[in-house]
Design a protein around this motif. Structure first.
Motif, mmCIF file in Angstrom:
data_model
loop_
_atom_site.group_PDB
_atom_site.id
_atom_site.type_symbol
_atom_site.label_atom_id
_atom_site.label_comp_id
_atom_site.label_asym_id
_atom_site.label_seq_id
_atom_site.Cartn_x
_atom_site.Cartn_y
_atom_site.Cartn_z
ATOM 1 N N VAL A 292 41.032 49.213 54.417
ATOM 2 C CA VAL A 292 41.889 50.168 53.719
ATOM 3 C C VAL A 292 41.423 51.572 54.107
ATOM 4 C CG1 VAL A 292 42.301 48.615 51.767
ATOM 5 C CG2 VAL A 292 40.458 50.299 51.615
ATOM 6 N N SER A 293 42.221 52.566 53.786
ATOM 7 C CA SER A 293 41.828 53.935 54.094
ATOM 8 C C SER A 293 40.730 54.408 53.143
ATOM 9 C CB SER A 293 43.030 54.876 53.994
ATOM 10 O OG SER A 293 43.414 55.040 52.640
ATOM 11 N N ALA A 294 39.962 55.370 53.599
ATOM 12 C CA ALA A 294 38.925 55.967 52.750
ATOM 13 C C ALA A 294 39.569 56.639 51.541
ATOM 14 C CB ALA A 294 38.086 56.955 53.548
ATOM 15 N N THR A 295 40.751 57.196 51.732
ATOM 16 C CA THR A 295 41.469 57.841 50.629
ATOM 17 C C THR A 295 41.844 56.819 49.565
ATOM 18 O OG1 THR A 295 42.346 59.533 52.112
ATOM 19 C CG2 THR A 295 43.508 59.208 50.022
ATOM 20 N N LEU A 296 42.355 55.666 49.981
ATOM 21 C CA LEU A 296 42.703 54.626 49.015
ATOM 22 C C LEU A 296 41.470 54.168 48.254
ATOM 23 C CD1 LEU A 296 44.557 52.644 47.605
ATOM 24 C CD2 LEU A 296 44.292 51.108 49.548
ATOM 25 N N LEU A 297 40.374 53.990 48.948
ATOM 26 C CA LEU A 297 39.157 53.548 48.257
ATOM 27 C C LEU A 297 38.705 54.591 47.235
ATOM 28 C CD1 LEU A 297 36.990 51.487 47.769
ATOM 29 C CD2 LEU A 297 35.681 52.497 49.624
ATOM 30 N N THR A 298 38.779 55.858 47.590
ATOM 31 C CA THR A 298 38.418 56.914 46.641
ATOM 32 C C THR A 298 39.309 56.848 45.400
ATOM 33 O OG1 THR A 298 37.541 58.366 48.341
ATOM 34 C CG2 THR A 298 38.287 59.424 46.316
ATOM 35 N N LEU A 299 40.609 56.682 45.600
ATOM 36 C CA LEU A 299 41.536 56.573 44.468
ATOM 37 C C LEU A 299 41.271 55.313 43.654
ATOM 38 C CD1 LEU A 299 44.787 57.775 46.259
ATOM 39 C CD2 LEU A 299 43.448 59.039 44.554
ATOM 40 N N LEU A 300 40.898 54.247 44.315
ATOM 41 C CA LEU A 300 40.552 53.000 43.628
ATOM 42 C C LEU A 300 39.341 53.200 42.728
ATOM 43 C CD1 LEU A 300 41.027 49.893 43.389
ATOM 44 C CD2 LEU A 300 39.431 49.657 45.294
ATOM 45 N N VAL A 301 38.308 53.820 43.265
ATOM 46 C CA VAL A 301 37.086 54.077 42.491
ATOM 47 C C VAL A 301 37.370 55.005 41.307
ATOM 48 C CG1 VAL A 301 34.814 55.196 42.627
ATOM 49 C CG2 VAL A 301 35.518 53.584 44.400
ATOM 50 N N GLN A 302 38.299 55.935 41.500
ATOM 51 C CA GLN A 302 38.661 56.866 40.427
ATOM 52 C C GLN A 302 39.584 56.239 39.383
ATOM 53 O OE1 GLN A 302 40.414 60.122 42.617
ATOM 54 N NE2 GLN A 302 38.416 61.003 43.128
ATOM 55 N N GLY A 303 40.023 55.012 39.629
ATOM 56 C CA GLY A 303 40.910 54.340 38.695
ATOM 57 C C GLY A 303 42.363 54.731 38.820
ATOM 58 N N LYS A 304 42.725 55.382 39.922
ATOM 59 C CA LYS A 304 44.092 55.865 40.118
ATOM 60 C C LYS A 304 44.953 54.907 40.942
ATOM 61 C CE LYS A 304 42.708 60.670 39.714
ATOM 62 N NZ LYS A 304 42.619 61.970 40.393
ATOM 63 N N ARG A 305 44.340 53.908 41.559
ATOM 64 C CA ARG A 305 45.065 52.927 42.360
ATOM 65 C C ARG A 305 44.471 51.548 42.152
ATOM 66 N NH1 ARG A 305 47.980 56.602 42.740
ATOM 67 N NH2 ARG A 305 48.961 57.514 44.551
ATOM 68 N N THR A 306 45.241 50.547 42.544
ATOM 69 C CA THR A 306 44.784 49.166 42.509
ATOM 70 C C THR A 306 44.945 48.578 43.906
ATOM 71 O OG1 THR A 306 46.987 48.356 41.898
ATOM 72 C CG2 THR A 306 45.439 48.855 40.086
ATOM 73 N N VAL A 307 44.325 47.418 44.124
ATOM 74 C CA VAL A 307 44.461 46.726 45.407
ATOM 75 C C VAL A 307 44.811 45.270 45.159
ATOM 76 C CG1 VAL A 307 42.920 48.208 46.750
ATOM 77 C CG2 VAL A 307 41.983 46.245 45.536
ATOM 78 N N SER A 308 45.298 44.618 46.202
ATOM 79 C CA SER A 308 45.565 43.187 46.131
ATOM 80 C C SER A 308 44.251 42.425 46.233
ATOM 81 C CB SER A 308 46.517 42.776 47.257
ATOM 82 O OG SER A 308 45.890 42.967 48.510
ATOM 83 N N ALA A 309 44.333 41.124 46.072
ATOM 84 C CA ALA A 309 43.131 40.294 46.084
ATOM 85 C C ALA A 309 42.404 40.333 47.421
ATOM 86 C CB ALA A 309 43.492 38.857 45.730
ATOM 87 N N GLU A 310 43.137 40.373 48.524
ATOM 88 C CA GLU A 310 42.494 40.274 49.836
ATOM 89 C C GLU A 310 41.471 41.379 50.104
ATOM 90 O OE1 GLU A 310 43.788 39.825 54.493
ATOM 91 O OE2 GLU A 310 45.217 39.273 52.937
ATOM 92 N N PRO A 311 41.829 42.663 49.995
ATOM 93 C CA PRO A 311 40.806 43.690 50.223
ATOM 94 C C PRO A 311 39.712 43.692 49.158
ATOM 95 C CG PRO A 311 42.900 44.715 49.664
ATOM 96 C CD PRO A 311 43.151 43.253 49.830
ATOM 97 N N ALA A 312 40.059 43.315 47.942
ATOM 98 C CA ALA A 312 39.046 43.256 46.883
ATOM 99 C C ALA A 312 38.002 42.184 47.217
ATOM 100 C CB ALA A 312 39.710 42.985 45.537
ATOM 101 N N HIS A 313 38.457 41.042 47.693
ATOM 102 C CA HIS A 313 37.518 39.984 48.084
ATOM 103 C C HIS A 313 36.681 40.396 49.291
ATOM 104 C CE1 HIS A 313 38.227 36.665 45.346
ATOM 105 N NE2 HIS A 313 39.504 36.977 45.361
ATOM 106 N N ARG A 314 37.280 41.150 50.216
ATOM 107 C CA ARG A 314 36.511 41.656 51.364
ATOM 108 C C ARG A 314 35.374 42.560 50.890
ATOM 109 N NH1 ARG A 314 41.661 43.369 54.095
ATOM 110 N NH2 ARG A 314 42.398 41.497 55.126
ATOM 111 N N ALA A 315 35.662 43.383 49.884
ATOM 112 C CA ALA A 315 34.637 44.282 49.348
ATOM 113 C C ALA A 315 33.491 43.494 48.730
ATOM 114 C CB ALA A 315 35.244 45.222 48.299
ATOM 115 N N ALA A 316 33.826 42.514 47.923
ATOM 116 C CA ALA A 316 32.795 41.704 47.277
ATOM 117 C C ALA A 316 31.939 40.992 48.324
ATOM 118 C CB ALA A 316 33.435 40.697 46.330
#
Length: 76
Positions: free
Chosen positions: A33-57
């Motif tokens: 995912v983009s660095a911008t999306l990850l920043t928004l995700l960490v800030q609680g402003k966006r969500t992601v589907s299961a696939e990238p979330a599982h990649r992170a874990a």
């Protein structure tokens, strides 16, 4: 009405990045995912589907459920 499970990041995601001395940019690449999306995700402003979330874990070697929680969102 169709719903798709999305995931929001927990505070543990930020803590794990910090503890492992990893950057958000590094994790964004691992999640494909983009660095911008990850920043928004960490800030609680966006969500992601299961696939990238599982990649992170997997990249962080942390339990999925400690890093992300499901959020039901309506899709049209």
């Amino acid at each position: 009405m169709d719903t798709t499970t999305r995931y929001r990041a927990t505070d543990q995601l930020t803590a794990t990045l910090r503890d492992q001395e990893r950057s958000r940019r590094w994790l964004a690449r691992k999640m494909k995912v983009s660095a911008t999306l990850l920043t928004l995700l960490v800030q609680g402003k966006r969500t992601v589907s299961a696939e990238p979330a599982h990649r992170a874990a997997e990249a962080l070697g942390a339990p999925f459920g400690s890093l992300f929680v499901p959020v039901e969102e309506e899709t049209t």
